[in-house]
Design a protein around this motif. Structure first.
Motif, mmCIF file in Angstrom:
data_model
loop_
_atom_site.group_PDB
_atom_site.id
_atom_site.type_symbol
_atom_site.label_atom_id
_atom_site.label_comp_id
_atom_site.label_asym_id
_atom_site.label_seq_id
_atom_site.Cartn_x
_atom_site.Cartn_y
_atom_site.Cartn_z
ATOM 1 N N TYR A 198 0.287 -0.818 -0.223
ATOM 2 C CA TYR A 198 -0.063 -0.117 -0.139
ATOM 3 C C TYR A 198 0.603 0.890 -0.019
ATOM 4 O O TYR A 198 -0.120 2.017 -0.154
ATOM 5 C CB TYR A 198 -0.915 -0.038 1.017
ATOM 6 N N SER A 199 2.241 0.927 0.147
ATOM 7 C CA SER A 199 3.142 2.395 -0.058
ATOM 8 C C SER A 199 4.109 1.902 -0.532
ATOM 9 O O SER A 199 4.886 0.838 -1.022
ATOM 10 C CB SER A 199 3.472 2.696 1.391
ATOM 11 N N MET A 200 4.986 2.545 -0.851
ATOM 12 C CA MET A 200 6.397 2.225 -1.868
ATOM 13 C C MET A 200 6.975 1.454 -0.494
ATOM 14 O O MET A 200 8.201 1.141 -0.965
ATOM 15 C CB MET A 200 7.188 3.938 -2.098
ATOM 16 N N GLU A 201 6.777 2.814 0.472
ATOM 17 C CA GLU A 201 7.507 1.907 1.211
ATOM 18 C C GLU A 201 8.156 0.280 1.467
ATOM 19 O O GLU A 201 8.673 -0.727 1.806
ATOM 20 C CB GLU A 201 7.569 1.744 2.790
ATOM 21 N N CYS A 202 6.489 -0.255 1.347
ATOM 22 C CA CYS A 202 6.282 -1.439 1.097
ATOM 23 C C CYS A 202 6.606 -2.154 -0.251
ATOM 24 O O CYS A 202 7.441 -3.393 -0.374
ATOM 25 C CB CYS A 202 4.455 -1.906 0.882
ATOM 26 N N LEU A 203 6.764 -1.830 -1.427
ATOM 27 C CA LEU A 203 7.099 -1.581 -2.557
ATOM 28 C C LEU A 203 9.087 -2.093 -2.203
ATOM 29 O O LEU A 203 9.653 -3.092 -2.626
ATOM 30 C CB LEU A 203 6.951 -1.061 -3.308
ATOM 31 N N GLN A 204 9.098 -1.631 -2.366
ATOM 32 C CA GLN A 204 10.581 -1.323 -1.590
ATOM 33 C C GLN A 204 11.096 -2.401 -0.871
ATOM 34 O O GLN A 204 12.099 -3.322 -0.607
ATOM 35 C CB GLN A 204 11.271 0.553 -1.077
ATOM 36 N N SER A 205 10.153 -3.122 0.135
ATOM 37 C CA SER A 205 10.966 -3.628 1.716
ATOM 38 C C SER A 205 10.283 -4.471 0.563
ATOM 39 O O SER A 205 10.851 -6.366 0.679
ATOM 40 C CB SER A 205 9.728 -3.490 2.114
ATOM 41 N N ARG A 206 9.630 -5.233 -0.459
ATOM 42 C CA ARG A 206 8.728 -6.576 -0.307
ATOM 43 C C ARG A 206 10.096 -7.043 -2.298
ATOM 44 O O ARG A 206 10.183 -7.977 -2.518
ATOM 45 C CB ARG A 206 7.962 -6.648 -1.545
ATOM 46 N N LEU A 207 9.992 -5.939 -3.030
ATOM 47 C CA LEU A 207 11.105 -5.510 -4.633
ATOM 48 C C LEU A 207 12.418 -4.890 -4.742
ATOM 49 O O LEU A 207 12.671 -5.146 -5.745
ATOM 50 C CB LEU A 207 10.310 -5.353 -5.145
ATOM 51 N N LYS A 208 12.254 -3.986 -3.847
ATOM 52 C CA LYS A 208 13.694 -3.569 -4.085
ATOM 53 C C LYS A 208 14.008 -2.339 -4.907
ATOM 54 O O LYS A 208 14.822 -1.585 -5.625
ATOM 55 C CB LYS A 208 14.797 -4.665 -3.683
ATOM 56 N N VAL A 209 12.534 -2.056 -5.202
ATOM 57 C CA VAL A 209 11.854 -1.685 -6.289
ATOM 58 C C VAL A 209 12.372 0.005 -6.014
ATOM 59 O O VAL A 209 12.569 0.315 -4.660
ATOM 60 C CB VAL A 209 10.879 -1.150 -7.054
ATOM 61 N N ALA A 210 13.477 0.452 -6.442
ATOM 62 C CA ALA A 210 13.983 2.181 -6.351
ATOM 63 C C ALA A 210 14.343 2.631 -5.116
ATOM 64 O O ALA A 210 14.263 3.857 -4.234
ATOM 65 C CB ALA A 210 12.635 3.321 -5.667
ATOM 66 N N THR A 211 15.377 1.968 -4.568
ATOM 67 C CA THR A 211 16.491 1.370 -3.652
ATOM 68 C C THR A 211 17.296 1.619 -4.070
ATOM 69 O O THR A 211 18.962 2.046 -3.559
ATOM 70 C CB THR A 211 16.264 0.425 -2.828
ATOM 71 N N CYS A 212 17.961 1.651 -5.280
ATOM 72 C CA CYS A 212 19.450 2.207 -6.043
ATOM 73 C C CYS A 212 18.988 3.333 -6.231
ATOM 74 O O CYS A 212 20.060 4.554 -5.844
ATOM 75 C CB CYS A 212 20.092 1.205 -6.974
ATOM 76 N N CYS A 213 19.027 3.823 -7.193
ATOM 77 C CA CYS A 213 19.501 4.790 -8.142
ATOM 78 C C CYS A 213 18.915 5.867 -8.529
ATOM 79 O O CYS A 213 18.403 7.264 -7.975
ATOM 80 C CB CYS A 213 20.130 4.689 -10.384
ATOM 81 N N GLY A 214 16.787 5.354 -8.375
ATOM 82 C CA GLY A 214 15.937 6.432 -8.370
ATOM 83 C C GLY A 214 15.308 6.295 -9.188
ATOM 84 O O GLY A 214 14.261 6.884 -9.481
ATOM 85 N N ARG A 215 15.778 6.227 -10.266
ATOM 86 C CA ARG A 215 14.784 6.458 -11.620
ATOM 87 C C ARG A 215 13.211 6.308 -11.353
ATOM 88 O O ARG A 215 12.749 7.010 -12.745
ATOM 89 C CB ARG A 215 15.825 6.605 -12.374
#
Length: 66
Positions: free
Chosen positions: A23-40
């Protein structure tokens, strides 16, 4: 299509995570690691999250206020 090239995350994986309760970007980052490197990909991932949230709300049956 790939949304996050750094972590090889696809649009299908983001939609699936949303369907499973992300339900949040934090959830996506935790589950998939999306937007945790370069952020583009952060803006695209956020837009997909927003669209999935709207779709989920629209699928809920209408309940009149009591």
């Amino acid at each position: 299509m790939y949304v996050c090239v750094c972590n090889k995350v696809t649009d299908g994986q983001i939609r699936a995570a949303c369907d499973e309760g992300a339900y949040s970007m934090e959830c996506l980052q935790s589950r998939l690691k999306v937007a945790t490197c370069c952020g583009r990909c952060a803006e695209c991932a956020q837009r997909m999250l927003n669209d999935a949230t709207v779709a989920r709300v629209n699928e809920q049956p209408y309940r009149a206020a009591a």
